[in-house]
Design a protein around this motif. Structure first.
Motif, short mmCIF file in Angstrom:
data_model
loop_
_atom_site.label_atom_id
_atom_site.label_comp_id
_atom_site.label_asym_id
_atom_site.label_seq_id
_atom_site.Cartn_x
_atom_site.Cartn_y
_atom_site.Cartn_z
N TYR A 120 108.14 36.37 3.17
CA TYR A 120 108.12 35.01 3.70
C TYR A 120 109.30 34.78 4.63
N LYS A 121 110.49 35.23 4.23
CA LYS A 121 111.67 35.05 5.07
C LYS A 121 111.54 35.80 6.39
N GLN A 122 111.00 37.01 6.33
CA GLN A 122 110.81 37.79 7.55
C GLN A 122 109.81 37.11 8.48
N GLU A 123 108.70 36.62 7.89
CA GLU A 123 107.69 35.96 8.72
C GLU A 123 108.23 34.67 9.32
N ARG A 124 109.01 33.94 8.51
CA ARG A 124 109.62 32.71 9.04
C ARG A 124 110.59 33.01 10.17
N GLN A 125 111.37 34.09 10.02
CA GLN A 125 112.32 34.46 11.06
C GLN A 125 111.61 34.87 12.33
#
Length: 591
Positions: free
Chosen positions: A163-168
């Motif tokens: 999720y953090k990678q996709e948000r970034q």
């Protein structure tokens, strides 16, 4: 907490989640999940995958979790997530939706097999409000006798890192990483919505381009990192002083674009003057202490003076150019004028001359050597464009390139320069050439294909070719520039940043660009022996390039003292009339 959907009696008896779980092997927990003689242990599989199943009775709101829920979700008090309502209270405020809403929004009718749903949300697992974990919840709901959801079962998995990678990735694709405001690509995506809204409500809106005044002085006086802090501070101050539905974007290195909804000419003047005063009246706190900055603004009222996004910002750029002239007003609002029409007529005449020169083969190359300070010999040559008039006189690019840059002609010119450079490389196998390309050309989707086609059967020529473009062009779209540099280098060619110091390239971006060489802007070099300020700034640029391992070229070297200073500082290559003026080879001059 989102409201619950209407409850209904269950349509069928509750089915067990899975066969009973076997005890772990008594010979040791390190036994494999399955062997040829043993069925797989569902609990171990789910534990290893970080997943847990559930069954939710919407009538009673009770949730029956799989036995590994505490280990997977990290929830110590299972009673706190035993109902749908209690579980929803654990949702992070960052969650865009809940499981209730996912079921309510899911399309389809239950015909006995259930209706699928999927949702992502944040969960705060501990009563101490520890860090949020992100969950992907996939399941099916089943209808009661009235056709409405009565029971749901599914599986949740922890996807925090994903999720953090996709948000970034999503953030960097839409927002400028330094300032947090929209990037240029997202701005251009939003502009049509403003046109549509203005047409629907019969209103005007305004577009502003705001540039930091004398940004090169800011860079020279404080350094790039401090300038970055000022740029980020300006973005934040603009954002909090605009309305919620207005847009603030980073247009280029030191330029911001603003779109102001429902704004006529009178309101535009008041808003722009307020923003200019708001930026200039109070310094920005930085690591070097308070630093003052001022803006110059070019603005347009749309759709009256710009009925498409490209025209809108073209007119705003024109107004900003007037605001940035010596003695110009800090705010210029675009209005059509006879003077501008005359300028456009002259630009059209220049465009016609460029087209004619391209068609007649009157674009030629002038070569100027870059001198290696270690050997005193030419290391490579820069191929500079010249336009030969019909009477044989040569015209420098400064009189034609600004017009070409504002039209699609620049790409035709660049392609011709590349063609001539490769021809020279094929004729002289000892020659190394550097060619200037515009940012618009190298970022164009078709440039790499054109380069591949131009190399044709002689791909080895790329090893003696260097492509250079200006710092200002590089920072207009940093991500596109990074991609373009990487693609050019796949052919074996090298890439250089020209006019280093004229724009605003931070230390971080200089590393991202992966250039092979930087060329210090000659405007800071030509007065080096007479200006202490220029000596300080150029030495700073040299040290910055050295820190990231980049060789340095100094342009416009016009005297022996300047050459000596630069050599003492360890500059790798020198270029300028002190060594040799750019000259058109005799064969080309006679063509």
């Amino acid at each position: 907490m989102p409201s619950q959907p209407p409850l209904a009696p269950p349509p069928r008896p509750i089915l067990p989640l899975a066969p009973p779980l076997r005890e772990a092997s008594r010979t040791g927990d390190s036994a494999p999940f399955s062997t040829l003689t043993e069925a797989p242990d569902p609990r171990r599989i789910l534990d290893s995958l970080g997943e847990v199943v559930y069954d939710w009775d919407l009538r009673s709101d009770q949730i029956n979790w799989g036995p590994n829920v505490a280990a997977v979700l990290g929830v110590a008090n299972l009673a706190s997530i035993s109902t749908g309502r209690a579980f929803a209270e654990r949702l992070s405020h960052e969650s865009e939706s809940s499981r209730y809403e996912a079921i309510a929004r899911s399309s389809g009718t239950d015909c006995g097999k259930g209706v699928p749903f999927q949702i992502c949300y944040g969960l705060v697992p501990h009563e101490t409000r520890a860090a949020t974990i992100w969950i992907e919840d996939t399941g099916r709901w089943f209808a009661g006798s009235d056709g409405r959801p009565a029971r749901a079962h599914g599986l949740v998995r922890i996807i925090t890192e994903r999720y953090k990678q996709e948000r970034q990735l999503a953030f960097t694709s839409r927002f400028d990483t330094l300032t947090g405001v929209l990037n240029r690509a997202s701005l251009l995506e939003q502009a049509p919505l403003f046109f549509a809204q203005a047409a629907k409500k019969k209103q005007s809106f305004a577009a502003l381009l705001a540039a930091i005044d004398n940004v090169f002085v800011l860079n020279r006086s404080y350094g790039y990192d401090i300038a970055d802090q000022v740029i980020a501070g300006i973005a934040q101050r603009l954002r909090i002083n605009c309305r919620e539905r207005d847009i603030v974007a980073r247009y280029a290195g030191n330029k911001f674009a603003l779109l102001l909804e429902n704004c006529d000419a009178e309101e535009l003047t008041a808003a722009a003057e307020r923003l200019i005063d708001m930026i200039g009246d109070q310094p920005f706190e930085t690591a070097a202490g308070p630093v003052a900055a001022k803006l110059r603004v070019g603005a347009v009222v749309a759709p009256r003076n710009g009925r498409a996004a490209h025209l809108l910002f073209q007119n705003a750029e024109e107004a900003l150019d007037l605001a940035r002239q010596p003695g110009g007003a800090r705010l210029v609002i675009y209005e059509p004028s006879l003077m501008r029409e005359d300028s456009r007529a002259k630009a059209l005449k220049v465009s016609d001359e460029i087209v004619s020169a391209l068609n007649d083969g009157r674009i030629v190359l002038a070569l100027q050597p870059l001198i290696d300070t270690r050997t005193g010999a030419p290391a490579l040559y820069e191929a500079l464009m010249r336009l030969r008039q019909k009477d044989g006189a040569l015209v420098s690019p400064s009189s034609i390139l600004p017009t070409a840059e504002k039209s699609e002609l620049i790409q035709r010119v660049d392609h011709r320069i590349l063609e001539l450079a490769l021809k020279r490389l094929a004729e002289d196998r000892t020659l190394h050439l550097s060619v200037n390309m515009s940012g618009r050309t190298v970022r164009d989707a078709g440039f790499i294909a054109h380069l591949r086609a131009s190399l044709g059967a002689f791909p080895e020529l790329a090893k003696r070719l260097m492509v250079e473009f200006t710092e200002t062009c590089a920072i207009e779209d940093i991500d596109a520039t990074v991609r373009a540099v990487d693609e050019i280098k796949t052919f074996g060619a090298r890439v250089a940043m020209d006019d280093f110091g004229a724009g605003h390239t931070s230390f971080k971006n200089l590393r991202r660009f992966n250039f092979d060489l930087v060329k210090i802007d000659g405007a800071f070099v030509q007065n080096l022996s007479r200006s202490a300020d220029d000596r300080f700034f150029v030495k700073t640029l040299v040290e910055l390039a050295r820190h990231v391992g980049l060789p340095v070229v100094a342009e416009w070297v016009e005297d022996a003292e300047t050459a000596r200073i630069l050599t003492d500082w360890g500059v790798d290559y020198l270029q300028g009339d002190f060594f040799a003026a750019a000259a058109v080879p005799e064969a080309a001059a006679q063509v």
